[in-house]
Write a protein that holds these residues in place. Structure first.
Motif, short mmCIF file in Angstrom:
data_model
loop_
_atom_site.label_atom_id
_atom_site.label_comp_id
_atom_site.label_asym_id
_atom_site.label_seq_id
_atom_site.Cartn_x
_atom_site.Cartn_y
_atom_site.Cartn_z
N LEU A 265 53.41 35.35 70.29
CA LEU A 265 52.16 34.58 70.29
C LEU A 265 51.00 35.53 70.50
CD1 LEU A 265 51.74 31.59 70.01
CD2 LEU A 265 51.65 31.39 72.47
N ARG B 231 51.35 27.15 70.53
CA ARG B 231 51.86 27.70 69.28
C ARG B 231 51.30 26.92 68.09
NH1 ARG B 231 55.56 32.20 68.92
NH2 ARG B 231 55.24 32.52 66.69
N SER B 232 51.26 25.60 68.23
CA SER B 232 50.80 24.81 67.08
C SER B 232 49.31 25.00 66.87
CB SER B 232 51.18 23.34 67.25
OG SER B 232 50.32 22.72 68.18
N GLU C 109 49.05 28.23 64.95
CA GLU C 109 49.52 28.28 63.57
C GLU C 109 48.85 27.25 62.68
OE1 GLU C 109 53.73 28.49 63.43
OE2 GLU C 109 53.73 30.35 64.60
N LYS D 213 45.79 25.85 63.40
CA LYS D 213 44.33 25.95 63.56
C LYS D 213 43.69 24.65 64.03
CE LYS D 213 44.27 30.09 61.62
NZ LYS D 213 45.26 30.80 62.44
#
Lengths: 942, 112
Positions: free
Chosen positions: A775, B92-93, B96, B98
């Motif tokens: 990340l 994380r979402s 990825e 935006k």
């Protein structure tokens, strides 16, 4: 022996695939298993002919009444001989049909699997087992019909047949389960003896209907016959085997097998005989108009199946015998005709009867060889078909019926016989004579090797032999099979007693001398029909075109369209909506049974309300509401969430759960910390985006859920309790060696659960580690929060820094104390682990990751593993002493200066819990924390 | 007292359910936290309410039911691990996709 017969084809299953690249003859070895099975069956034949029933039983799932039970009596022997015998010839024929083609191996594999399934049907003693094989034949047939999967016609034909036969299989399953419920057993021996029981049961109409549905779909009876003509897109050996000799006979077999149970009932006669006669007429009539040779043969098969069904429907022993006789005859004359069609198709490139004409010149041998089966099919004298047709007419006259039906059925039977002469003539005359060929794709036709004709010779000879000496079969195997099929409870012969076989009396033919006249009439009628074919075809062309497959495809397309729409409506990719579905479903399913509850308030004495607790609860509820009302302001909502958790901690302490209070407290601190960390990378506000409708809808759902939970918990809390905990309370000290029952439950009584739970914890921590690994949160999402957070990011307040350091040893001391006393007083591995983790994470917060990492070990993942290992090893340790997994042991010791103290292996287990919790918690915290350092995420920790 | 605790449970559940039906990941995380509080408390209340009766032998005359307590104790710890997991998923979402809409598609906003 029975099992061997069944398994033989399966044992050879991989053979053809392995030998794919071997020379041609090697692939031909595939005909060995049916041959061996055939010989084995012949060897058993004398025994079963005497009326003995060979049984083989192997209990598979006895609780479900499911056993691998096989049964060989004369009936199953007859069918098994047909399956293996015709199987050998088809294998041989296929060897030439697929000569040199790469798909031959696939064909052999499938056909062997099919053979095994078919043998399974006829040999099964257990009806459920039979159903399994039944469905297998449907599935393999699907694969075989769709053998040329690159052709649309094959795929659609396969789909249609699977749809019909598979649907019939479902009906059959229902019927079999009903029979099982009525009889209490799925074994055929029990069921065949339960005729009265089944016929008098109120569910009898259902049983009969469902079983007949299964049999009729499989045996292509009207109106389910539609799949058979479309199955002709299969390779010809498949048509010859599945769609004339074996699979379509499975339905007939089922009818005959259950004959003793159903026969004699009025409904049986009307439905079976009725459907049979309609199928006979429709099949033979439509056959005349088929231009495709295989299509013609398919409809002819349908009509013959109808004829056999009609005979079975009569319900008399004589009719049953004739049905079996005709079944054998049909297999003997239909298989070679399919082979003939296959030869012509391969040689000429088409099998359209409008193009294939005058083949006698090119295939004189084929003409002679196929004349015999054709004539047998038409019922010409001195051939087997002649006798079965004659006997059929006799039986239709002798049927159990009276009145109008008594005259109608023989007339219809004669009409059907005339039609069959008509299509037999068409097939033979049209193919071999009738002028010159028209536009054949292959010209001149390629001659196949003479060896191809060998099976045709065999079949022709059989037709002649049975035509000259029908009593060979009629008084032999057929009579024995009919007897085996028709065991009624009063007729049941013990296996050891002398054979008592009722043979069919052929002298009936002499009793009706005008039978030959009728035969002549049917022949002339067929001839007349064929001569008038031009007129008939012209008339037929004017009929509306009813193509079943097109209608089926249209139906399928509509259904697919519907289901696509339905799927898109439900599964639209919105997780928000899925959560809604889940919640509503849960509400409906839990709410439904609760509606019936009349008394919500139980009779347990209520606890008095004190002002302090009441105030706390009201405040707590208010904060929970505040979270949902203020959730757009995220940081505010988060603070309220944290406060909610802390109040719950107090609640646990108030209601006598000190362990829970300690746990909740330490968890709450770290949970809020993690959410704070995350929030720094997320937008600081949530937009007001829900529509008015959605908002109200969600409020309603949430209210229902809340009210439901409140009512449910109130109903439980006000009722007196009886719990298994009394055992734990009574045995905690004596059995677990600890006075803190909660901890003893965790590490001793329910130690296995705890082991599972710390494993879950470890896995979650590893998942967090894996997700944060790559990340790269380069910049915080937008400026507004940079202003907001910048002031705090790297500044570690002096006050906190100074205070955090002395706190660490003190906190560790406390956690050690909490850990050690856990077995007897509130505390234990979970709580101690959380306190240690909180103390260590305070160092991170106060001084930053870099500072902390210089000064501490960070192998968190090995730590997690070590914890699990300690806990697991402690559990395994008890195995060494011959005790069950995770049995604990404890003892009391005396030490100088310290006094008596207790040691328990449970403490060791708790140590594993402690280590796992510390490792997992720090693994999570450190890896999330490193994301937000100002120097970038850096390397992973742990 | 039981009636008050029941109402509290109802409010916690309702708030949790309302929040997990929201469209933003952070609201859902908050909702899950509240809902797990509700579930823990509900499980705990299955042992009925007791005052001054810790399940420690010799400490009190009466003992509260220790079994729900043991169940809830592990549930709290696992709930923490799951919260951490969901939070990382949310991060994380965002990275990825935006945006922080639960469906991964934000119709109303400029990508962040």
């Amino acid at each position: 022996m029975l099992l061997l017969i069944l398994l033989l084809p399966l044992l050879f299953l991989p053979g053809p695939l392995l030998l794919r690249h071997a020379p041609r003859w090697a692939v031909g070895l595939a005909s060995l298993p049916p041959l061996i099975a055939f010989i084995l069956l012949l060897q058993l034949l004398p025994t079963v002919m005497q009326g003995q029933v060979l049984l083989y039983q192997f209990d598979w799932i006895p609780e479900l009444g499911l056993s691998v039970a096989l049964r060989l009596d004369a009936l199953s022997a007859l069918f098994a001989l047909l399956i293996t015998g015709i199987g050998v010839t088809v294998m041989y024929y296929a060897h030439h049909y697929f000569a040199g083609k790469p798909e031959a191996a696939r064909f052999y594999t499938l056909i062997l699997a099919f053979m095994a399934a078919m043998l399974g049907i006829v040999l099964a003693e257990n009806l459920i087992l039979m159903l399994i094989f039944w469905e297998l034949t449907s599935l393999i047939s699907f694969l075989l019909i769709g053998f040329y999967g690159n052709k649309q016609i094959s795929r659609r034909g396969a789909r249609l047949s699977l749809f019909i036969t598979g649907g019939g299989g479902l009906a059959l399953l229902g019927g079999i389960i009903l029979i099982g419920q009525v009889v209490g057993s799925y074994q055929l021996t029990d069921i065949l003896a339960a005729r009265e029981l089944i016929q008098n049961d109120s569910r009898f109409p259902w049983i009969l209907g469902l079983i007949l549905l299964g049999a009729f779909t499989k045996s292509a009876q009207f109106p389910f016959h539609l799949w058979l003509p479309h199955a002709m897109s299969a390779p010809t050996p498949v048509s010859a085997y599945l769609h004339s000799a074996t699979m379509v006979k499975a339905g007939i077999f089922l009818l005959i097998r259950l004959f003793p149970v159903f026969s004699g009932h009025e409904a049986w006669f009307y439905w079976v005989a009725g459907i049979g006669v309609v199928t006979l007429l429709v099949g033979s009539f439509v056959a005349i108009f088929m231009h495709d040779m295989k299509g013609l043969l398919a409809y002819s098969t349908i009509s013959h199946l109808g004829l056999i069904t009609l005979l079975i429907g009569f319900g008399t022993h004589g009719a049953l015998t004739v049905a079996l006789f005709h079944l054998v005859n049909h297999a003997l004359f239909k298989a070679p005709l399919f082979m003939m069609a296959g030869v012509v198709d391969k040689a000429a490139g088409t099998r359209d009867l409008r193009q294939v004409n005058g083949m006698a010149k090119h295939f004189p041998l084929l003409m002679i060889l196929s004349f015999i089966p054709t004539a047998a099919m038409a019922g010409l004298p001195y051939l087997n078909g002649y006798f079965s047709k004659k006997l059929f007419i006799v039986e239709s006259l002798n049927g159990p019926h009276s009145g109008m039906i008594a005259t109608l059925i023989p007339i219809l039977a004669i009409l059907g016989a005339a039609f069959s002469v008509g299509y037999a003539l068409r097939l033979f005359h049209n193919t071999f004579f009738n002028g010159k060929p028209v536009d054949l794709p292959n010209w001149p036709p390629k001659k196949p090797s003479n060896w191809t004709y060998a099976p045709l010779v065999f079949f022709a000879a059989a037709c002649v032999i049975l035509g000259l000496w029908p009593e060979l079969m009629l008084h032999g195997l057929i009579a024995a099979a009919a007897n085996a099929a028709n065991v009624s409870s009063d007729l049941l012969i013990p296996a050891t007693s002398a054979p008592h076989i009722v043979s069919y009396d052929l002298s009936v033919i002499q009793d009706h001398p005008w039978l030959s006249l009728i035969s002549a009439v049917t022949f002339l009628g067929g001839l007349a029909m064929y001569s008038a074919r031009k007129t008939l075809f012209a008339w037929h062309a004017k009929l509306p075109n009813l193509n079943a497959k097109d209608h089926f495809e249209k139906l399928m397309q509509t259904l697919i369209g519907w289901s696509q729409n339905a799927v898109h409506m439900v599964e639209n990719g919105s997780l928000q909506r899925y959560v809604l579905y889940l919640l509503v479903t849960a509400l409906v399913f839990t709410g439904w049974p609760l509606i019936g509850l009349d008394v919500w308030r139980g009779n347990r004495e209520l606890m008095p309300i004190d002002a302090m607790t009441a105030g706390g609860i009201v405040l707590l509820a208010a904060m929970a509401l505040a979270v949902s009302f203020l959730h757009h302001q995220r940081i505010t909502a988060l603070l309220f969430t944290g406060a909610t958790g802390l109040f719950i901690t107090i609640g646990f302490a108030r209601f006598s759960a000190p362990d829970l209070a300690l746990t909740q407290f330490s968890v709450e601190v770290m949970a809020i910390m993690i959410m704070m960390l995350a929030l720094s990378f997320l937008p600081q506000t949530s937009p007001h985006e829900s529509s008015r409708f959605r908002w109200s809808r969600d409020v309603i759902i949430a209210s229902i859920a809340g009210i439901g939970v409140a009512l449910l918990s109130f109903a439980v809390m006000t009722r007196p309790q009886s719990s298994i905990s009394d055992y734990f309370l009574a045995n905690s000290v004596s059995g677990g060696g600890g006075t803190n029952v909660v901890n003893v439950i965790l590490v001793d009584f329910r130690g296995f659960d705890t082991l599972g739970e710390i494993t879950v914890l470890a896995i979650a921590a590893l998942a967090v580690f894996a997700l944060t690994r790559n990340l790269r949160l380069k910049d915080r999402p937008n400026h507004q929060q940079n202003e907001y957070w910048n002031g705090f990011a790297e500044s570690h307040p002096l006050f906190l820094r100074v205070l955090a350091r002395p706190i660490l040893p003190m906190a560790l001391l406390v956690s050690a104390y909490i850990f050690l006393r856990g077995h007897n007083l509130p505390g234990g591995g979970f709580i101690a682990g959380l306190i240690t983790a909180a103390a260590l994470s305070l160092q991170y917060v106060a001084c930053g990751i870099r500072w902390a990492h210089v000064r501490m070990l960070t192998q968190f993942r090995p730590l997690v593993g070590a914890g699990l290992l300690i806990a697991g090893t402690t559990g395994v340790g008890s195995l060494v002493f011959g005790k069950p997994f995770l049995t604990s042991w404890f003892g009391h010791f005396e030490l100088p200066f310290i006094g008596e103290f207790e040691l328990a292996t449970a403490l060791l287990f708790d140590l594993g819990v402690y280590v796992t919790v510390v490792g997992a918690t720090l693994l999570i915290l450190a890896n999330m924390g490193r994301l937000m350092t100002i120097h970038g995420p850096g390397k992973e920790i742990g | 007292m039981e009636i008050l605790v029941a109402i509290l449970l109802g409010v916690l559940t309702a708030s949790g359910v309302f929040l997990i039906l929201r469209a933003r990941t952070f609201s859902v995380v908050l909702g899950l936290t509240l809902l797990s509080h509700a579930v823990n408390l509900f499980l705990f209340s299955m042992g009925r309410l007791h005052t001054n009766a810790p399940a420690v032998i010799g400490e009190a005359a009466q003992h509260a039911d220790p079994l729900p307590q043991a169940l809830v104790l592990t549930a709290i710890v696992i709930g923490f691990a799951m919260t951490a997991f969901v939070v990382v998923l949310a991060l994380r979402s965002v990275l990825e996709l935006k945006n922080d809409h639960v469906d991964g598609v934000d119709k109303n906003e400029e990508p962040i």
